[in-house]
Design a protein around this motif. Structure first.
Motif, PDB file in Angstrom:
ATOM      1  N   ALA A 119      36.697 109.878  61.800  1.00 28.35           N
ATOM      2  CA  ALA A 119      38.045 110.318  61.405  1.00 28.35           C
ATOM      3  C   ALA A 119      38.000 111.683  60.725  1.00 28.35           C
ATOM      4  O   ALA A 119      38.948 112.461  60.826  1.00 28.35           O
ATOM      5  N   ALA A 120      36.880 111.990  60.075  1.00 21.84           N
ATOM      6  CA  ALA A 120      36.759 113.244  59.330  1.00 21.84           C
ATOM      7  C   ALA A 120      36.687 114.461  60.240  1.00 21.84           C
ATOM      8  O   ALA A 120      37.004 115.575  59.813  1.00 21.84           O
ATOM      9  N   ILE A 121      36.268 114.270  61.499  1.00 21.09           N
ATOM     10  CA  ILE A 121      36.174 115.424  62.408  1.00 21.09           C
ATOM     11  C   ILE A 121      37.530 115.787  63.007  1.00 21.09           C
ATOM     12  O   ILE A 121      37.673 116.817  63.655  1.00 21.09           O
ATOM     13  N   LEU A 122      38.526 114.923  62.804  1.00 20.54           N
ATOM     14  CA  LEU A 122      39.874 115.212  63.269  1.00 20.54           C
ATOM     15  C   LEU A 122      40.550 116.127  62.254  1.00 20.54           C
ATOM     16  O   LEU A 122      40.284 116.025  61.050  1.00 20.54           O
ATOM     17  N   PRO A 123      41.420 117.019  62.676  1.00 16.20           N
ATOM     18  CA  PRO A 123      41.959 117.206  64.038  1.00 16.20           C
ATOM     19  C   PRO A 123      41.269 118.307  64.828  1.00 16.20           C
ATOM     20  O   PRO A 123      41.856 118.885  65.730  1.00 16.20           O
ATOM     21  N   ASN A 124      40.024 118.636  64.477  1.00 22.11           N
ATOM     22  CA  ASN A 124      39.334 119.729  65.163  1.00 22.11           C
ATOM     23  C   ASN A 124      37.961 119.259  65.648  1.00 22.11           C
ATOM     24  O   ASN A 124      36.928 119.769  65.199  1.00 22.11           O
ATOM     25  N   PRO A 125      37.923 118.292  66.565  1.00 21.71           N
ATOM     26  CA  PRO A 125      36.648 117.697  66.980  1.00 21.71           C
ATOM     27  C   PRO A 125      35.764 118.614  67.815  1.00 21.71           C
ATOM     28  O   PRO A 125      34.573 118.341  67.968  1.00 21.71           O
ATOM     29  N   LYS A 151      34.952 121.623  67.046  1.00 21.51           N
ATOM     30  CA  LYS A 151      34.161 122.462  66.146  1.00 21.51           C
ATOM     31  C   LYS A 151      33.450 121.663  65.067  1.00 21.51           C
ATOM     32  O   LYS A 151      32.765 122.251  64.214  1.00 21.51           O
ATOM     33  N   ARG A 152      33.610 120.342  65.106  1.00 20.48           N
ATOM     34  CA  ARG A 152      32.983 119.495  64.089  1.00 20.48           C
ATOM     35  C   ARG A 152      32.140 118.421  64.760  1.00 20.48           C
ATOM     36  O   ARG A 152      32.594 117.770  65.699  1.00 20.48           O
ATOM     37  N   ASN A 153      30.924 118.235  64.262  1.00 18.60           N
ATOM     38  CA  ASN A 153      29.999 117.267  64.849  1.00 18.60           C
ATOM     39  C   ASN A 153      29.638 116.211  63.810  1.00 18.60           C
ATOM     40  O   ASN A 153      29.048 116.537  62.769  1.00 18.60           O
ATOM     41  N   PRO A 154      29.963 114.943  64.064  1.00 16.47           N
ATOM     42  CA  PRO A 154      29.648 113.898  63.086  1.00 16.47           C
ATOM     43  C   PRO A 154      28.152 113.681  62.886  1.00 16.47           C
ATOM     44  O   PRO A 154      27.742 113.105  61.875  1.00 16.47           O
ATOM     45  N   LEU A 155      27.346 114.137  63.848  1.00 16.82           N
ATOM     46  CA  LEU A 155      25.893 114.000  63.711  1.00 16.82           C
ATOM     47  C   LEU A 155      25.301 115.108  62.841  1.00 16.82           C
ATOM     48  O   LEU A 155      24.176 114.984  62.353  1.00 16.82           O
ATOM     49  N   TYR A 209      31.850 120.133  53.944  1.00 18.62           N
ATOM     50  CA  TYR A 209      33.285 119.852  54.002  1.00 18.62           C
ATOM     51  C   TYR A 209      33.558 118.505  54.673  1.00 18.62           C
ATOM     52  O   TYR A 209      34.378 117.721  54.179  1.00 18.62           O
ATOM     53  N   ILE A 210      32.874 118.227  55.791  1.00 21.42           N
ATOM     54  CA  ILE A 210      33.071 116.962  56.502  1.00 21.42           C
ATOM     55  C   ILE A 210      32.588 115.788  55.655  1.00 21.42           C
ATOM     56  O   ILE A 210      33.209 114.719  55.636  1.00 21.42           O
ATOM     57  N   GLN A 211      31.493 115.982  54.932  1.00 25.84           N
ATOM     58  CA  GLN A 211      30.977 114.922  54.069  1.00 25.84           C
ATOM     59  C   GLN A 211      31.965 114.601  52.949  1.00 25.84           C
ATOM     60  O   GLN A 211      32.177 113.429  52.608  1.00 25.84           O
ATOM     61  N   LYS A 212      32.577 115.649  52.390  1.00 27.42           N
ATOM     62  CA  LYS A 212      33.588 115.425  51.352  1.00 27.42           C
ATOM     63  C   LYS A 212      34.810 114.747  51.934  1.00 27.42           C
ATOM     64  O   LYS A 212      35.384 113.840  51.319  1.00 27.42           O
ATOM     65  N   ARG A 213      35.203 115.199  53.116  1.00 27.85           N
ATOM     66  CA  ARG A 213      36.356 114.585  53.778  1.00 27.85           C
ATOM     67  C   ARG A 213      36.082 113.121  54.092  1.00 27.85           C
ATOM     68  O   ARG A 213      36.959 112.270  53.939  1.00 27.85           O
ATOM     69  N   GLN A 214      34.879 112.812  54.526  1.00 21.46           N
ATOM     70  CA  GLN A 214      34.501 111.424  54.783  1.00 21.46           C
ATOM     71  C   GLN A 214      34.622 110.588  53.512  1.00 21.46           C
ATOM     72  O   GLN A 214      35.152 109.470  53.541  1.00 21.46           O
ATOM     73  N   ALA A 215      34.145 111.123  52.401  1.00 19.27           N
ATOM     74  CA  ALA A 215      34.234 110.406  51.126  1.00 19.27           C
ATOM     75  C   ALA A 215      35.687 110.177  50.717  1.00 19.27           C
ATOM     76  O   ALA A 215      36.050 109.102  50.223  1.00 19.27           O
ATOM     77  N   ASP A 216      36.516 111.189  50.924  1.00 20.70           N
ATOM     78  CA  ASP A 216      37.936 111.057  50.584  1.00 20.70           C
ATOM     79  C   ASP A 216      38.613 109.986  51.446  1.00 20.70           C
ATOM     80  O   ASP A 216      39.439 109.208  50.963  1.00 20.70           O
ATOM     81  N   ILE A 217      38.244 109.948  52.734  1.00 22.66           N
ATOM     82  CA  ILE A 217      38.822 108.960  53.643  1.00 22.66           C
ATOM     83  C   ILE A 217      38.386 107.557  53.244  1.00 22.66           C
ATOM     84  O   ILE A 217      39.194 106.620  53.215  1.00 22.66           O
ATOM     85  N   LEU A 218      37.109 107.398  52.896  1.00 26.08           N
ATOM     86  CA  LEU A 218      36.607 106.086  52.456  1.00 26.08           C
ATOM     87  C   LEU A 218      37.355 105.611  51.212  1.00 26.08           C
ATOM     88  O   LEU A 218      37.692 104.425  51.090  1.00 26.08           O
ATOM     89  N   SER A 219      37.619 106.536  50.307  1.00 20.86           N
ATOM     90  CA  SER A 219      38.353 106.189  49.086  1.00 20.86           C
ATOM     91  C   SER A 219      39.778 105.762  49.409  1.00 20.86           C
ATOM     92  O   SER A 219      40.276 104.752  48.887  1.00 20.86           O
ATOM     93  N   LEU A 220      40.433 106.511  50.283  1.00 23.70           N
ATOM     94  CA  LEU A 220      41.817 106.200  50.639  1.00 23.70           C
ATOM     95  C   LEU A 220      41.912 104.911  51.450  1.00 23.70           C
ATOM     96  O   LEU A 220      42.905 104.182  51.356  1.00 23.70           O
ATOM     97  N   MET A 221      40.879 104.603  52.236  1.00 24.21           N
ATOM     98  CA  MET A 221      40.872 103.365  53.017  1.00 24.21           C
ATOM     99  C   MET A 221      40.981 102.135  52.115  1.00 24.21           C
ATOM    100  O   MET A 221      41.526 101.105  52.510  1.00 24.21           O
ATOM    101  N   GLN A 222      40.459 102.254  50.911  1.00 23.50           N
ATOM    102  CA  GLN A 222      40.510 101.140  49.962  1.00 23.50           C
ATOM    103  C   GLN A 222      41.869 101.026  49.282  1.00 23.50           C
ATOM    104  O   GLN A 222      42.222  99.969  48.752  1.00 23.50           O
ATOM    105  N   LYS A 223      42.623 102.115  49.317  1.00 27.50           N
ATOM    106  CA  LYS A 223      43.889 102.143  48.594  1.00 27.50           C
ATOM    107  C   LYS A 223      45.088 101.770  49.464  1.00 27.50           C
ATOM    108  O   LYS A 223      46.059 101.209  48.959  1.00 27.50           O
TER     109      LYS A 223
END
Length: 230
Positions: free
Chosen positions: A187-193, A195-199, A204-218
């Motif tokens: 989900a973190a590579i959206l909306p620009n997949p 130019k972004r590689n999850p591997l 920035y993507i790592q921070k975005r991933q952390a933010d998404i994980l936090s919001l998923m709980q809320k």
């Protein structure tokens, strides 16, 4: 005058035919898997992708964490709105007026309508069609089908479409097996997949991933497919 009248009748009949065809197409896609989208053909034509990696899977075979992740990252009011998030639209307008960076406010419903029925672009004509198809899909499909089509059609890399293909390419597993961390990373590579590689996630993507994980709980857990009947 006769020529003008004939042109008017022809245009009127054409518009009616297009209107009826659009409704019929949305009805068909309520039940039939969407194997190809306009964007797939555009990417191939422009040689932005060498091949298409895409495999349709029903929502029952997509990890619940993936559903939560895209709602957290793209549209956390997905279950509340009727296709358009007025709150986010107003925020985007206010930010633009204040001189801040222009950001999108498209919902998952709008993105799905664009992915399945239209092409990329920001013209008012295309935006008008997007709004029209968004209303149609909300009315005819409902939330679960919109989410199912979205997760199966969204671009997730060069030539990669849908979370099943993304899960296989990036993690060598099926979409049903995606963990919370993997789902949030996709989900973190959206909306620009492109130019972004999850591997190879950037800071920035790592921070975005952390933010998404936090919001998923809320946000509220949404159960779809077989899960809602358990």
């Amino acid at each position: 005058m006769k020529i003008l009248k004939r042109i008017f009748v022809l245009c009127r009949n054409l518009l009616i035919a297009l209107f009826l065809f659009s409704i019929a197409l949305v009805f068909v896609y309520k039940y039939v898997p969407v194997y190809y989208t306009p964007l797939m053909f555009i990417r191939l034509y422009n040689k932005e992708a060498k091949e298409i990696k895409h495999k349709w899977v029903p929502i029952d075979r997509i990890s619940q964490s993936m559903i939560q992740a895209v709602m957290a990252s793209e549209d956390n009011r997905f279950m509340e709105h009727h296709g358009f998030d007025r709150e986010q639209i107003q925020k985007a307008i206010d930010e633009a007026r204040s001189g801040r960076r222009l950001r999108g406010a498209s919902t998952i419903s709008q993105q799905t309508a664009k992915n399945v029925f239209l092409w990329q672009g920001k013209t008012m004509f295309r935006k008008g069609l997007e709004a029209y198809f968004t209303l149609l899909t909300e009315w005819i499909w409902g939330k679960e089908r919109i989410m199912e089509v979205y997760l199966n059609s969204i671009e997730m890399g060069a030539g990669i479409y849908g979370v099943e293909a993304a899960a296989q390419v990036y993690f060598a597993k099926h979409a049903a097996q995606l963990t919370r961390n993997e789902s949030a990373l996709l989900a973190a590579i959206l909306p620009n997949p492109l130019k972004r590689n999850p591997l190879k996630p950037s800071p920035y993507i790592q921070k975005r991933q952390a933010d998404i994980l936090s919001l998923m709980q809320k946000i509220e857990t949404v159960e779809m497919g077989y899960r809602k009947n358990k």
